[in-house]
Design an enzyme around this catalytic site. Structure first.
Site, PDB file in Angstrom:
ATOM      1  N   GLU A 118       0.793  -1.226   0.000  1.00  0.00           N
ATOM      2  CA  GLU A 118       0.000   0.000   0.000  1.00  0.00           C
ATOM      3  C   GLU A 118       0.828   1.279   0.000  1.00  0.00           C
ATOM      4  OE1 GLU A 118      -3.062   0.361  -0.420  1.00  0.00           O
ATOM      5  OE2 GLU A 118      -4.136  -1.432   0.193  1.00  0.00           O
ATOM      6  N   SER A 125     -31.012 -28.344  52.141  1.00  0.00           N
ATOM      7  CA  SER A 125     -30.262 -28.751  53.338  1.00  0.00           C
ATOM      8  C   SER A 125     -28.837 -28.224  53.366  1.00  0.00           C
ATOM      9  CB  SER A 125     -30.231 -30.293  53.428  1.00  0.00           C
ATOM     10  OG  SER A 125     -31.533 -30.814  53.550  1.00  0.00           O
TER      11      SER A 125
END
Length: 709
Positions: free
Chosen positions: A95, A355
């Protein structure tokens, strides 16, 4: 002839001068225009202000989950150091080879682009530096006109003057488009390759360079042939620039394009959601969760729940009780499973704990001298002020030890012990751990809380058992690792249980069946089943980890036949297996606990010291405390004494029955002198709960718990 030539030359110079002046004027105007346009450019956004996806990371900064940005993009934060350097080299080679040399605009590239555009009458290609592309990405407008190109040039110069080259590359890595709502190298790598961009193959890096040029027409999942051709051009350019060797480029070009799209990481969805809601302004949430463990347990939960019909769900928590770090938290097997109400986080839902609170009742009984693991208690039908608890199987075991009663999870012994220690005291100890039990309509705690008659969450139970694993010392469990905006849950001062009581309880719970063999022989655990099979629980711990499991329906309706022992315990042991084959042993017994663990029980504690009732037979019948009544609140004047030397009033205890002399125990500790009279006087030193136990000469006992103010 010569005169005509001189006139022509003079005229030419005049026109040339005029043209030069005109060009100079136009040039000056152009410069002024450029300066004016540049000066009026809006300020650039700071990198920190760019809208990014909120991310949630685990204890090693690995991605657990990401949320789309405010503009509905997958734009994940990433630094240059987190991207494979090969990608950056290939990007610059393709690029902008002169990226580090120009000031935002490459004049040679612009001239080449202008010539091509003039010949074709439109912008063809080229000329844009990476900086100019970043300017376009930030502007989010097309640049296919000369006017837009001119504006892009100005903004590129502005970028170069405002940011470093590395910052500009980072902005590109954050904002480059990769198809659909994907922006940035990290989101693209996770989606198209299923991995972070830290290590990329040449073929992968080339694809990421090529895709932003035309992100929609080159999407790998839709146009694999187009993106492959573009990728190969990038590879060829990289080889020509010396970034790759010819062999490396040819090998990468031979790789096929994998067209499948990977889902964005979606681990710990409930905890991630909770973290974001708790601190909505934070862009990055760093948690204590372990990604590998979280993933393994989510998979386990889906496997286990798959054999059960909807809407049965499951929740799991794992914490390190040494550090207080939550390592895994599964609120439901699948957040997106509407049939199982997967959106409900069942680690935070308030449910009946069944419990699971019994160990704390027994621990208080041990702590206050009501009994020892070897003390006897009678499991039989019981009526306490109209409350008639029954055992889960509707059967009774008769005379059993406290150790056996807890291991068998018998109901009537737990209720008798809770009456002895006092429900209010149990609630107070639970609050020391930092949990907030929910009682129906704010009612006072009653004996039913021993069997699950209150509300707690799986997170609450995990925190309670973490304290039990630590010898009674509470610890705040948290999943937040850094920059925590929300403080951890704080409890009341003091231990949940004494070290002796906590060790005795743990010793009993390690005696339960270890279903996975020797690897888990050091796990202490307890099960629970809420009334009507609405909730199945299992909570266990070793010397380092505490694990909790819940199974049930989020809407609270029963799941017939599903108990803590049958449904939750197998999952509990499999979770421990995921933590590794070896178990960290529980701490050794404190010196004061050795006597309690001994099989030989002192004569006064042969039977648990329980309040006397006519429906109960056994030692102590006939001895009663007529005053104060059990559960009374007595104002002895602690609040009015302040810092003065005056002492509060003494507590007067009146007896009925029994044979003297009488021994007095306050909070499990005997007073030095015995008394012959049936009216005993004790001077308390501090306000709060006080447990007063009276023993007569024959070992009979009576007991009350009162609140002193």
């Amino acid at each position: 002839m010569r005169a005509r030539q001189r006139n022509s030359w003079r005229l030419y110079r005049q026109w040339a001068t005029a043209a030069g002046l005109a060009l100079a004027v136009l040039g000056g105007c152009a410069v002024l225009k450029v300066r004016h346009d540049y000066a009026t450019l809006p300020p650039l956004p700071q990198i920190a202000d760019l809208p990014l996806s909120v991310v949630v990371l685990d204890r090693k900064d690995r991605l657990l989950r990401a949320f789309t940005s405010d503009d509905d993009k997958w734009r994940l934060p990433v630094g240059l150091g987190e991207i494979d350097p090969l990608y950056v080299k290939m990007l610059l080679a393709f690029e902008d080879k002169r990226f580090f040399a120009h000031g935002g605009v490459d004049l040679r590239a612009l001239v080449r682009s202008a010539v091509q555009s003039a010949r074709s009458g439109r912008i063809v290609s080229g000329g844009s530096t990476l900086t100019m592309q970043v300017a376009r990405l930030l502007d989010e407008k097309p640049t296919r006109t000369l006017k837009r190109k001119y504006e892009q040039v100005l903004k590129a110069v502005q970028l170069e003057r405002s940011f470093s080259k590395e910052d500009i590359l980072r902005i590109y890595a954050l904002r480059a488009p990769f198809g659909g709502n994907l922006e940035g190298v990290r989101a693209a790598s996770l989606t198209w390759f299923g991995k972070e961009p830290g290590r990329l193959t040449p073929a992968e890096a080339a694809l990421l360079v090529a895709l932003p040029q035309s992100p929609e027409s080159r999407r790998p999942d839709r146009f694999p042939a187009e993106i492959r051709r573009a990728r190969d051009r990038v590879l060829a350019r990289a080889a020509a620039a010396g970034v790759l060797t010819e062999e490396e480029a040819q090998s990468a070009a031979a790789e096929p394009v994998r067209a499948s799209r990977h889902a964005m990481p979606f681990l710990a969805p409930h905890e991630s959601r909770h973290a974001r809601i708790s601190a909505p302004s934070k862009p990055v949430h760093r948690l204590t969760l372990d990604r590998d463990l979280q993933s393994a347990l989510e998979k386990l939960a889906r496997q286990k729940i798959g054999s059960r019909p909807s809407p049965v769900s499951m929740a799991i928590m794992v914490a390190d009780h040494q550090s207080g770090e939550i390592l895994a938290r599964i609120g439901a097997p699948d957040l997106l499973d509407n049939g199982r109400q997967g959106h409900v986080d069942m680690t935070r839902a308030i449910r009946s704990p069944g419990s699971t609170l019994k160990p704390f009742i027994y621990g208080l009984a041990f702590e206050e001298g009501i009994g020892l693991p070897g003390s006897f208690i009678v499991d039989r039908p019981t009526d306490i002020g109209g409350y008639q608890p029954t055992n889960f199987d509707q059967a009774y075991q008769g005379t059993v030890t406290l150790r056996e009663a807890l291991q068998l999870s018998l109901n009537t012994p737990a209720v008798q012990l809770l009456e002895a220690v006092g429900p209010a005291r149990l609630i107070a100890r639970l609050k020391r751990a930092g949990v907030r039990p929910v009682l129906e309509d704010g009612a006072a705690p009653g004996l039913a809380i021993s069997l699950g008659g209150l509300g707690l969450s799986l997170g609450d139970l995990t925190q309670l058992y973490a304290a039990l694993a630590r010898g009674g010392e509470p610890i705040s469990l948290s999943a937040c690792r850094l920059d925590c905006d929300v403080a951890g849950t704080a409890g009341h001062p003091g231990n949940v249980l004494s070290p002796k009581a906590a060790w005795l309880v743990s010793d009993i719970l390690t005696g339960l069946p270890q279903s996975q063999g020797d690897e888990t022989s050091h796990i202490a655990y307890k099960t629970g089943t809420a009334y009507g099979y609405r909730d199945a629980w299992a909570v266990g711990y070793d010397g380092r980890y505490v694990v909790s499991v819940w199974l049930g329906r989020p809407d609270g309706t029963p799941v017939p036949g599903e108990t803590g022992a049958s449904a939750a315990v197998p999952v509990l042991f499999e979770v421990f297996q995921k933590l590794g084959p070896g178990r960290v042993p529980l701490p050794d017994a404190p010196p004061e606990a050795l006597l309690g663990a001994n099989v030989s029980v002192p004569a006064p504690l042969r039977y648990a010291r329980l309040p006397e009732r006519r429906d109960m037979a056994g030692p102590g019948e006939g001895l009663q405390i007529s005053y104060p009544p059990n559960g009374a609140e007595l104002d002895l004047g602690f609040a009015s004494t302040g810092q003065e030397s005056a002492k509060p009033q003494p507590l007067v205890v009146k007896l009925k029955g029994g044979a003297g002399p009488f021994s007095i125990l306050v909070n499990g500790a005997p007073l030095p002198e015995k008394a012959l009279r049936r009216q005993l006087i004790w001077q308390p030193e501090a306000p709060g709960f006080a447990s007063v136990t009276i023993l007569d000469a024959h070992g009979a006992s009576a007991r009350v718990t009162v609140l002193l103010r």
